[in-house]
Write an enzyme that holds these catalytic residues in place. Structure first.
Site, PDB file in Angstrom:
ATOM      1  N   SER A   1       0.837  -1.195   0.000  1.00 52.49           N
ATOM      2  CA  SER A   1       0.000   0.000   0.000  1.00 52.49           C
ATOM      3  C   SER A   1       0.877   1.252   0.000  1.00 52.49           C
ATOM      4  CB  SER A   1      -0.907   0.004   1.234  1.00 52.49           C
ATOM      5  OG  SER A   1      -0.125   0.208   2.393  1.00 52.49           O
ATOM      6  N   LYS A   2       0.207   2.368  -0.001  1.00 52.99           N
ATOM      7  CA  LYS A   2       0.905   3.647  -0.115  1.00 52.99           C
ATOM      8  C   LYS A   2       2.035   3.839   0.890  1.00 52.99           C
ATOM      9  CE  LYS A   2      -2.887   5.963  -0.666  1.00 52.99           C
ATOM     10  NZ  LYS A   2      -3.969   6.939  -0.732  1.00 52.99           N
TER      11      LYS A   2
END
Length: 471
Positions: A238-239
């Site tokens: 994820s980010k």
RNA sequence: GUCCCCAUCGUCUAGUCGGCCUAGGACACAGCCCUUUCAAGGCUGCGACACGGGUUCGAAUCCCGUUGGGGACGCCA
């Protein structure tokens, strides 16, 4: 039956690494079998879908070179069709209206959790005859209550689910709009998909979808659930693991073929081979050979591959991308300076990304406004004055401005002053590039051109004279 | 918690029907060589079959369990 695969992102953000790999696998499989690859935009959630996201996804697909044969097909344009199917299921008694309120459902899940059960809808509205005042009902699919659903997964093998574990999922929201599990089934059937290749996270949805398909009288496609891509901490990518958007990699200076090559090797291999052309991928890739276990995204290896492609691809090809990055930095090579193709040839060994190459090549195209502090302190001192002055004269006089001749000049200058080559070349490098790192000095001289060389040498000599307190 | 999935070097992986595996390659890391900077390149090194039971003449490869990790459990997709 000819192969039909699809990539079906929901436009709620950028195209991320995991999505790109799923798209690649679908694309490769279709290309390998001479089939068709369809792009479908799953935008039934109108709250979260944006046209901005659609555009970004399309842009990323183009950049990656994953061309689609049909689409993009927007689910938001197929609502009448979904409504028709929902009505059909209702009419046939295979679906029903549910009037449960959110509070009621929350309460139900709560108590199931405290009883250590799997939270699921208990089907309490299945036999309701009367509508409930003031509640817009959702539509639920009547899932079989017993028996099993067998998924013959192309990568997982046979996976068996008990129908008891499944509940009556919502296929239409209270505002009448269809939900994912319904639209995906209708579309995969309508669009005659033969292979559904998607992320592992959908494996649990598959038995529900198969049940709906059967209720619709359709034949399920072949499924292949590919493992997830995890971040370095083992959690789903994820980010917070850094760059996950495909376009971010473009902007950072990655070549699309490097990303593709990295992605295809995540969960798949062909012996010991690390580097694949697109044609080789198409020839050798098979969904059956995909691994079952999740893999960790390794930016260092991607970087290595990118560098590999920068070094070994046709400079003409690489230069195309370098131009773009130079443009991002406000430089147009058409307005003077060396041909980017020559810059690629000169820089490719020392730049792992095109962004880095563009940044480190800026000095060819415009004057720097200050020297790198450390480099200047170390090299632009009194001892460099004489060699630089001598070089200035030599460069003024030299007839052919070619690497060979230039190299000879630097060499002879060093010899005549009884200095090591580095003692002459390094100050010269700083004078020309502003920093301690550049392509080989003869190449740097050649690409910069006589005028710029003389101009920067004069400036450096003046700089040393002004700061000549230090020995 | 329930259900589903997974398990070879730090990471990506090779490992055809169990014997050719004293487990191979690549990235990363360390060292050496080359060298006008930085690189690139060459060589060397470090480093894994999660654990415990079976089955078998023989298991990284088959079976069971344990442990660990991931996913799903939405009027998201």
């Amino acid at each position: 039956m000819s192969v039909r695969t699809r990539f079906a992102p929901s436009p709620t953000g950028y195209l991320h690494i995991g999505g790109a790999r799923t798209a690649l696998f679908n694309w490769l499989y279709a290309r390998k079998h001479g089939g068709r690859f369809i792009l479908r935009i799953e935008d039934t959630d109108r709250e979260r879908s944006t046209t901005e996201s659609v555009n970004v996804i399309l842009e990323a697909m183009v950049w990656l070179g994953l061309d689609y044969d049909e689409g993009p097909i927007y689910q938001s344009e197929r609502f009448p069709r979904y409504r028709e199917v929902i009505q059909q299921l209702l009419d046939e008694g295979k679906a029903y209206h549910c009037y449960c309120t959110k509070e009621e459902l929350d309460e139900m899940r709560q108590s199931q959790m405290t009883r250590k059960e799997k939270p699921r809808y208990d089907g309490r509205c299945r036999h309701r005859q009367e509508p409930r005042e003031g509640v817009n009902p959702v539509v639920r699919f009547k899932n079989p209550t017993d028996g099993t659903v067998v998924v013959e997964d192309l990568v997982r093998g046979r996976v068996v689910f008990q129908n008891q574990e499944l509940d009556d999922l919502i296929i239409a929201r209270s505002d009448g709009t269809p939900t994912y599990n319904l639209t995906v089934v209708v579309d995969d059937l309508d669009m005659k998909m033969t292979h559904v290749i998607r992320g592992d996270d959908h494996l649990n949805n598959t038995p529900r979808q198969i049940n709906i398909m059967r209720a619709l009288g359709g034949e399920p496609p072949a499924y292949a659930h590919v493992p997830m891509i995890l971040g370095e901490d083992g959690a789903r990518l994820s980010k917070r693991h850094g760059a996950v958007s495909v376009l971010e990699y473009r902007d950072q200076g990655y070549l699309p073929e490097a990303l593709l090559n990295y992605l295809v090797r995540l969960g798949w291999a062909h012996g010991d081979q690390e580097v694949f052309t697109i044609d080789e991928m198409i020839e050798w890739f098979d969904i059956k050979d995909v691994n079952k276990s999740a893999s960790t995204f390794n930016p260092a290896k991607l970087l290595w591959l990118n560098h590999h492609y920068i070094m070994h691809s046709d400079p003409l090809h690489v230069a195309h991308y370098l131009r773009w990055h130079l443009g991002e930095l406000g430089v147009d090579p058409e307005n003077g300076g060396p041909d980017p193709v020559e810059v690629v040839k000169a820089q490719r060994e020392r730049c792992k990304t095109l962004r880095e190459m563009a940044e480190n090549s800026l000095f060819f195209y415009r004057d720097f406004d200050h020297y790198d502090e450390k480099a200047a302190k170390k090299n632009l001192k009194l001892a460099a004055l004489e060699p630089l002055r001598k070089l200035y004269q030599q460069f003024q006089a030299i007839e052919t401005w070619q690497p060979d001749a230039l190299h000879q000049v630097v060499q002879e200058t060093a010899e005549s002053l009884d200095m090591k080559l580095g003692k002459v070349a390094q100050p010269l490098r700083v004078a020309l590039s502003g920093c301690a790192v550049s392509p080989p000095i003869d190449v740097t001289l050649h690409l910069l051109g006589r005028d710029k060389v003389l101009e920067r040498l004069a400036f450096a000599i003046e700089y040393i004279e002004k700061n000549s307190d230090s020995p």
